[in-house]
Scaffold this motif. Structure first.
Motif, mmCIF file in Angstrom:
data_model
loop_
_atom_site.group_PDB
_atom_site.id
_atom_site.type_symbol
_atom_site.label_atom_id
_atom_site.label_comp_id
_atom_site.label_asym_id
_atom_site.label_seq_id
_atom_site.Cartn_x
_atom_site.Cartn_y
_atom_site.Cartn_z
ATOM 1 N N LEU A 109 0.812 -1.205 0.000
ATOM 2 C CA LEU A 109 0.000 0.000 0.000
ATOM 3 C C LEU A 109 0.850 1.262 0.000
ATOM 4 N N ILE A 110 0.368 2.310 -0.667
ATOM 5 C CA ILE A 110 0.889 3.653 -0.426
ATOM 6 C C ILE A 110 0.347 4.056 0.939
ATOM 7 N N THR A 143 6.555 -7.876 -11.310
ATOM 8 C CA THR A 143 7.858 -8.329 -10.806
ATOM 9 C C THR A 143 7.748 -9.583 -9.948
ATOM 10 N N GLY A 144 6.528 -9.894 -9.480
ATOM 11 C CA GLY A 144 6.355 -11.040 -8.599
ATOM 12 C C GLY A 144 6.622 -10.722 -7.141
ATOM 13 N N LYS A 145 7.092 -9.516 -6.873
ATOM 14 C CA LYS A 145 7.391 -9.130 -5.488
ATOM 15 C C LYS A 145 6.144 -8.704 -4.716
ATOM 16 N N VAL A 146 5.105 -8.355 -5.452
ATOM 17 C CA VAL A 146 3.872 -7.848 -4.870
ATOM 18 C C VAL A 146 2.691 -8.494 -5.593
ATOM 19 N N ARG A 147 1.770 -9.087 -4.850
ATOM 20 C CA ARG A 147 0.623 -9.750 -5.472
ATOM 21 C C ARG A 147 -0.511 -8.765 -5.762
ATOM 22 N N ASN A 148 -0.695 -7.794 -4.868
ATOM 23 C CA ASN A 148 -1.769 -6.812 -5.015
ATOM 24 C C ASN A 148 -1.266 -5.452 -4.538
ATOM 25 N N ILE A 149 -1.784 -4.378 -5.139
ATOM 26 C CA ILE A 149 -1.391 -3.039 -4.722
ATOM 27 C C ILE A 149 -2.631 -2.245 -4.305
ATOM 28 N N GLY A 150 -2.408 -1.313 -3.391
ATOM 29 C CA GLY A 150 -3.519 -0.504 -2.919
ATOM 30 C C GLY A 150 -3.026 0.758 -2.245
ATOM 31 N N VAL A 151 -3.921 1.383 -1.511
ATOM 32 C CA VAL A 151 -3.613 2.660 -0.867
ATOM 33 C C VAL A 151 -4.088 2.622 0.581
ATOM 34 N N ASN A 175 -8.270 0.007 0.123
ATOM 35 C CA ASN A 175 -8.006 1.293 0.771
ATOM 36 C C ASN A 175 -8.099 1.044 2.269
ATOM 37 N N GLN A 176 -6.955 1.119 2.951
ATOM 38 C CA GLN A 176 -6.931 0.881 4.399
ATOM 39 C C GLN A 176 -7.153 2.212 5.115
ATOM 40 N N ILE A 177 -8.209 2.286 5.920
ATOM 41 C CA ILE A 177 -8.615 3.533 6.551
ATOM 42 C C ILE A 177 -9.047 3.277 7.993
ATOM 43 N N GLU A 178 -9.077 4.334 8.784
ATOM 44 C CA GLU A 178 -9.544 4.217 10.163
ATOM 45 C C GLU A 178 -11.063 4.039 10.174
ATOM 46 N N ILE A 179 -11.523 2.915 10.723
ATOM 47 C CA ILE A 179 -12.967 2.673 10.815
ATOM 48 C C ILE A 179 -13.318 2.064 12.172
#
Length: 298
Positions: A109-110, A143-151, A175-179
């Motif tokens: 994630l970013i 690249t195979g280093k990362v399976r999924n990307i997100g924020v 999207n990882q957020i405070e919940i």
């Protein structure tokens, strides 16, 4: 309504990958505590571990995974690109992989929509923003280093800008957020869902010494269910449709937080938690060189 097997529940991402509904968070865990916490969690049955370069504990997380004896391929591992590394995405993931002692992560994630100048963390790169960072992130799955990307910590404003940019070829998987009930962000969660972006809730227990634990609605509901307030909060999140990553380094709490099978919150109980009027955020943006929370996602 969610299945009564919450601990084995997964959510299917827009990539087809399946993220476990409950994981162990490691933000704010003290040094020399994370390694054992990860080992305990994995031995208990957790299969989702969340960390970040900024937490300074990736090496401990990696050792905890190794010590658990659980095969790497059975574990969902998330880490994050730190703000001063936005111009060095490839170096960022390589650093994390080395610290974690693994060849890949399941989700990268970013961490924040803030491209910070490494030479002065109080300044934002004038020639670089998260759009350019995402352009680099999109190269990683191949690249195979990362399976999924997100924020992470992206609001509707950020996502609108990103998704409408011609260079955006991959929609963020997460999207990882405070919940939590005192920061439910329904507009943002609904927006994520509408775009096929899964929401993961951090600080889902309201963090240390949370005002939630003096909330009569929550305490009364937990007592009536014969559950801990923490269990109720986790069930609320999972039944609402997002994954949760409660943080703990206490063996008993780690194990108790995972005792979510065989019971559900009723629709009425969910509504009671939804209607809690108090509002607070655990994580603010005052420490960043740019404002990222605008209060428009409620």
């Amino acid at each position: 309504m969610a299945s009564t097997k919450a601990t084995s529940k997964t959510y299917t991402l827009n990539t087809g990958a399946k993220i476990p509904a409950i994981g162990l968070g490691t933000w704010q865990s003290k040094p020399h505590e994370v390694e054992k916490a990860v080992e305990i969690a994995l031995r208990r049955g957790y299969r989702h571990i969340d960390t970040a370069l900024a937490y300074g504990n990736e090496e401990e997380v990696g050792r905890g995974i190794k010590n658990s004896g659980v095969p790497r391929e059975e574990i969902w591992l998330t880490t994050k690109l730190d703000n001063p590394w936005h111009k060095r995405v490839q170096e960022g993931i390589d650093s994390s992989l080395k610290s974690l002692g693994t060849d890949y992560v399941d989700l990268y994630l970013i961490h924040w929509p803030s491209s910070t100048d490494p030479s002065d963390l109080k300044k934002h790169h004038p020639d670089w923003d998260y759009i350019k960072t995402w352009q680099e992130m999109q190269k990683l799955p191949a690249t195979g280093k990362v399976r999924n990307i997100g924020v992470s910590n992206f609001g509707i404003t950020h996502l609108e800008k990103l998704l409408n940019d011609p260079s955006c070829k991959i929609v963020p998987a997460v999207n990882q957020i405070e919940i939590h009930p005192n920061n439910p962000s329904p507009k943002l969660v609904e927006y994520n869902t509408s775009k096929g972006i899964h929401s993961t809730g951090y600080s889902c227990l309201g963090s240390t010494n949370s005002p939630l634990y003096s909330n009569e609605t929550l305490l009364t509901l937990a007592k009536a269910k014969g559950k801990t307030p923490q269990q109720v909060l986790l069930a609320w999140g999972i039944q609402k449709g997002w994954s949760v990553i409660p943080k703990s380094v206490n063996k008993e709490r780690i194990e108790t937080n995972f005792e979510l099978d065989g019971w559900d919150l009723t629709e009425d109980e969910l509504k009671k938690l939804d209607s809690m009027p108090e509002r607070f955020k655990v994580c603010g943006d005052a420490w960043l060189p740019v404002k990222v929370f605008f209060g428009d996602d409620e």
